[in-house]
Each structure stands twice: as structure tokens, then as C-alpha cells.
Scaffold this active site. Sequence first.
Site, PDB file in Angstrom:
ATOM      1  N   CYS A 197     -23.183  65.383  54.146  1.00 49.91           N
ATOM      2  CA  CYS A 197     -22.504  66.271  53.194  1.00 49.91           C
ATOM      3  C   CYS A 197     -21.047  66.376  53.606  1.00 49.91           C
ATOM      4  O   CYS A 197     -20.739  66.543  54.789  1.00 49.91           O
ATOM      5  CB  CYS A 197     -23.160  67.652  53.199  1.00 49.91           C
ATOM      6  SG  CYS A 197     -22.357  68.851  52.094  1.00 49.91           S
ATOM      7  N   CYS A 234     -19.445  76.284  51.417  1.00 54.38           N
ATOM      8  CA  CYS A 234     -20.629  75.600  51.954  1.00 54.38           C
ATOM      9  C   CYS A 234     -21.821  75.884  51.031  1.00 54.38           C
ATOM     10  O   CYS A 234     -22.152  77.046  50.783  1.00 54.38           O
ATOM     11  CB  CYS A 234     -20.938  76.084  53.372  1.00 54.38           C
ATOM     12  SG  CYS A 234     -22.446  75.370  54.064  1.00 54.38           S
ATOM     13  N   CYS A 264     -13.864  76.445  53.758  1.00 51.81           N
ATOM     14  CA  CYS A 264     -15.079  75.753  54.190  1.00 51.81           C
ATOM     15  C   CYS A 264     -16.258  76.712  54.294  1.00 51.81           C
ATOM     16  O   CYS A 264     -17.390  76.359  53.966  1.00 51.81           O
ATOM     17  CB  CYS A 264     -14.845  75.042  55.524  1.00 51.81           C
ATOM     18  SG  CYS A 264     -14.345  76.118  56.887  1.00 51.81           S
ATOM     19  N   CYS A 322     -27.670  73.330  57.297  1.00 51.75           N
ATOM     20  CA  CYS A 322     -26.616  72.378  56.944  1.00 51.75           C
ATOM     21  C   CYS A 322     -27.208  71.199  56.173  1.00 51.75           C
ATOM     22  O   CYS A 322     -28.158  70.550  56.639  1.00 51.75           O
ATOM     23  CB  CYS A 322     -25.921  71.894  58.219  1.00 51.75           C
ATOM     24  SG  CYS A 322     -24.638  70.658  57.930  1.00 51.75           S
ATOM     25  N   CYS A 367      -7.381  80.709  56.429  1.00 55.03           N
ATOM     26  CA  CYS A 367      -8.161  79.920  55.464  1.00 55.03           C
ATOM     27  C   CYS A 367      -9.649  79.981  55.797  1.00 55.03           C
ATOM     28  O   CYS A 367     -10.044  79.862  56.952  1.00 55.03           O
ATOM     29  CB  CYS A 367      -7.681  78.469  55.477  1.00 55.03           C
ATOM     30  SG  CYS A 367      -8.595  77.398  54.335  1.00 55.03           S
ATOM     31  N   ASP A 397     -21.498  60.183  70.337  1.00 50.24           N
ATOM     32  CA  ASP A 397     -22.359  60.959  69.455  1.00 50.24           C
ATOM     33  C   ASP A 397     -23.715  61.333  70.053  1.00 50.24           C
ATOM     34  O   ASP A 397     -24.076  62.507  70.096  1.00 50.24           O
ATOM     35  CB  ASP A 397     -22.556  60.215  68.125  1.00 50.24           C
ATOM     36  CG  ASP A 397     -23.237  61.058  67.062  1.00 50.24           C
ATOM     37  OD1 ASP A 397     -23.020  62.280  67.071  1.00 50.24           O
ATOM     38  OD2 ASP A 397     -23.960  60.499  66.229  1.00 50.24           O
ATOM     39  N   CYS A 449     -11.083  71.192  52.522  1.00 47.44           N
ATOM     40  CA  CYS A 449     -10.129  71.582  53.570  1.00 47.44           C
ATOM     41  C   CYS A 449      -8.712  71.148  53.200  1.00 47.44           C
ATOM     42  O   CYS A 449      -8.464  69.962  52.956  1.00 47.44           O
ATOM     43  CB  CYS A 449     -10.528  70.948  54.900  1.00 47.44           C
ATOM     44  SG  CYS A 449      -9.390  71.318  56.251  1.00 47.44           S
TER      45      CYS A 449
END
Length: 381
Positions: free
Chosen positions: A240, A198, A194, A214, A191, A134, A247
Site C-alpha cells: 500500500c 491511512c 499520512c 496496515c 503535517c 530488510d 506525503c
Amino acid sequence: MNLEQFQKELVAYASEIGIDKIGFASAEPFFNLKHQLIRQQQLQYQSGFEEPDVEKRTHPELLLEEAVTIIAIAIAYPSKMNDAPQGTKGARRGIFSRSSWGKDYHAALRERLTLLEAFIAAHYPDARMRSMVDTGELSDRAVAERAGIGWSAKNTNIITPEFGSYVYLGEMITNIPFTLNEPMEDQCGDCRLCIDTCPTGAIVEGGQLNAQRCISFLTQTKGFMPDEFRSKIGNRLYGCDTCQTVCPKNKRKANQIHAEFEPDPEIAKPLLEPLLKISNREFKEKFGYVSGSWRGKKPIQRNAILALAHFKEVSAVPALIDLLESDERPVIRGTAAWAIGKIGTAEGLHALKKAEEQEKDSEVLEEIQKGLAFFAEESKG
């Protein structure tokens, strides 16, 4: 032992130590990603939390000389909480995103990568390795995509067929020439759920995220929440999940596999009002083991204030007034002032007028005036 046989044993060992997926990718430069990152910077879409040097993010050989292969790992985390408490009037609750349920994934993945390194070193003493999770320079998602862990979805998450997008990612650069996996074909199709759902329009288009909009990023900032997002936060304290919960690929992906990631409901969905006065020590003792605590208590407290305003929780007004009058931090005083106005009680109006006369900080004064404006609007209505 030949390398092909060792790779099979490494994959089996990874499963034994709690790694749910493992893949092998080339350590060649990520040229496509480089163009995307440069574009992100030009548009000012980056969060600021990531490594700023695009070269380091896209050239593994800068991070480990003789880099040949990148081993990507994924560990599934739960999307379902057993016995989740429900907030009620007078006892409202906030929510941490699923990626912050249970043990901090940074530690969990590092532990497994350390074990993998030891396993490799025991068989290949000359092996060179560098692992990251990360906060490393490489893009976890780009590595996972190249290694066939999953495909990069329109919401910019990696989606795996087995666990959906509820997976933690990490990687190890090495000089060992393992056999490589093929990338997975994109399965999002037409699709765009998302994108369309949002809350802040942060997903600009499929595969491109404006991190500055975001909610996951916004909940981690330490300053004043921009006005346009305050009504979008809801009761989110950290992160979030909207682009994941909508999804279709995540349907029925409970992923209750690893006990260490199972949430304590009182941590993952804590009562909001006690957060307003929690001490640093109490915060660390209660929330310190979850990844959502990494920025400290200030963003969590600010978000808790916004959540109480979202609920228009009258019972919280005395505590909010106390923050307005006595907290040393301008962001907390100012956010409390805004929330008091949003909730709209007579007691709150009196406190705001009093604070307006005494407050010296210009930003806090501006928030007090925003709070008073709510009362002016109500009187007009």
C-alpha cells in the site's frame, strides 16, 4: 592511505555502483528503539515478519563482534509508471505497490553491498563486515536515521530530501572506525496527512504503526482477510502506498534513475481474472523476480478475488464459481464465496446455495453464509 581518504573513495565508489545515498552511523546500541520495540510487542502491533529478539534488533555487537560502525545505504525507486494500463469493465486490473516494481530490491541491494564489502576488503584485509537487507535483525530505518540518510517520518518511513521516502534501505556492520554522519532534523512539522488518510487507521500516532492493521501487511498474509478490512483493500494485490502518495515531501519525486526498478506495466498492474487460475509455474515465471512474490501466489490470488468483489465485476463470476467448486484451498474457496455474494448475480446465488449443501469445511461454510447474506440484505432493501 589514511582512513579519511579511504572513506571518501568508498563514498565515491558507492555512487559508481548505483548507491544513491550512503551514511555512517555508530554501532552503539539503539536504546530508544529498544523501548519502542518492547512497547510494540506489548501492544501486539508487530507484524510477525520481523526478528522477534529485541536484543538482536538493537545491539549490533551481538551480530558482529568488534562492531564499531554501521554503513547505511539507500537506493531510490520510481514512483511513476510510464504507459500505465487502465482497467476497464470486463478487464479489471490490480496494483502492486511501488516498492515491488521492477527487480526484487533484496537482490539489488545485496549485490551492491557485496561489491562494497569487496572494495573494503581489498584495502583493509582485516576488516570484518556483516551486511543485511530488510530481513536482517537490525532495523533498516533506525540505522538510516542515525546515519543521516533521512529522518524518520510520522508514517514510520525514512524520508530523504532528494528522493522522498521512495528509497530501499540496507546496511553493513563493520569494525572500521569511519567518521560518522549526523542525524537529520525531523521535517514533518505539524503535517499529519499520512495519519489522517491511512485507509485502516494503522498509523496510531506519529511514528507508531499498528502493523496488524496496515494494508501493506494484510496483503501479505495467507489466511482469510478479516472482514473489517475487505472493503479497504480496493484493488491492491501487494502493499500500500497511500501514506507515501499523500506525503508533501514526495511531490515530484519520480526517481526514474535505475532501469532495473522500472516496472513492467503488465506485472505492476496485472489483469485480475487471469490471476485466479494461474499455475505455480506461471506465477513464478511471470512474477518471481519482483519482491511482491515472496509469499507465493496464494495471497495475490486472494487479494485479486477481493479486488474483483470491490469492482463488482460480473464477468468474473464464472471463474469465481469454479474456484468455489473446485479449488483445494479453503481460503480461496471461502474468499470466492464472499466475493460471489458481494457481486450479486443470480448465477452466483445458485452456486452459493449449491455449495452450502456440499461444503465440509466450517470456515468456508461461514464465508458461503456471508455471501448469501448479501443477497438477503439486497432483497430487504
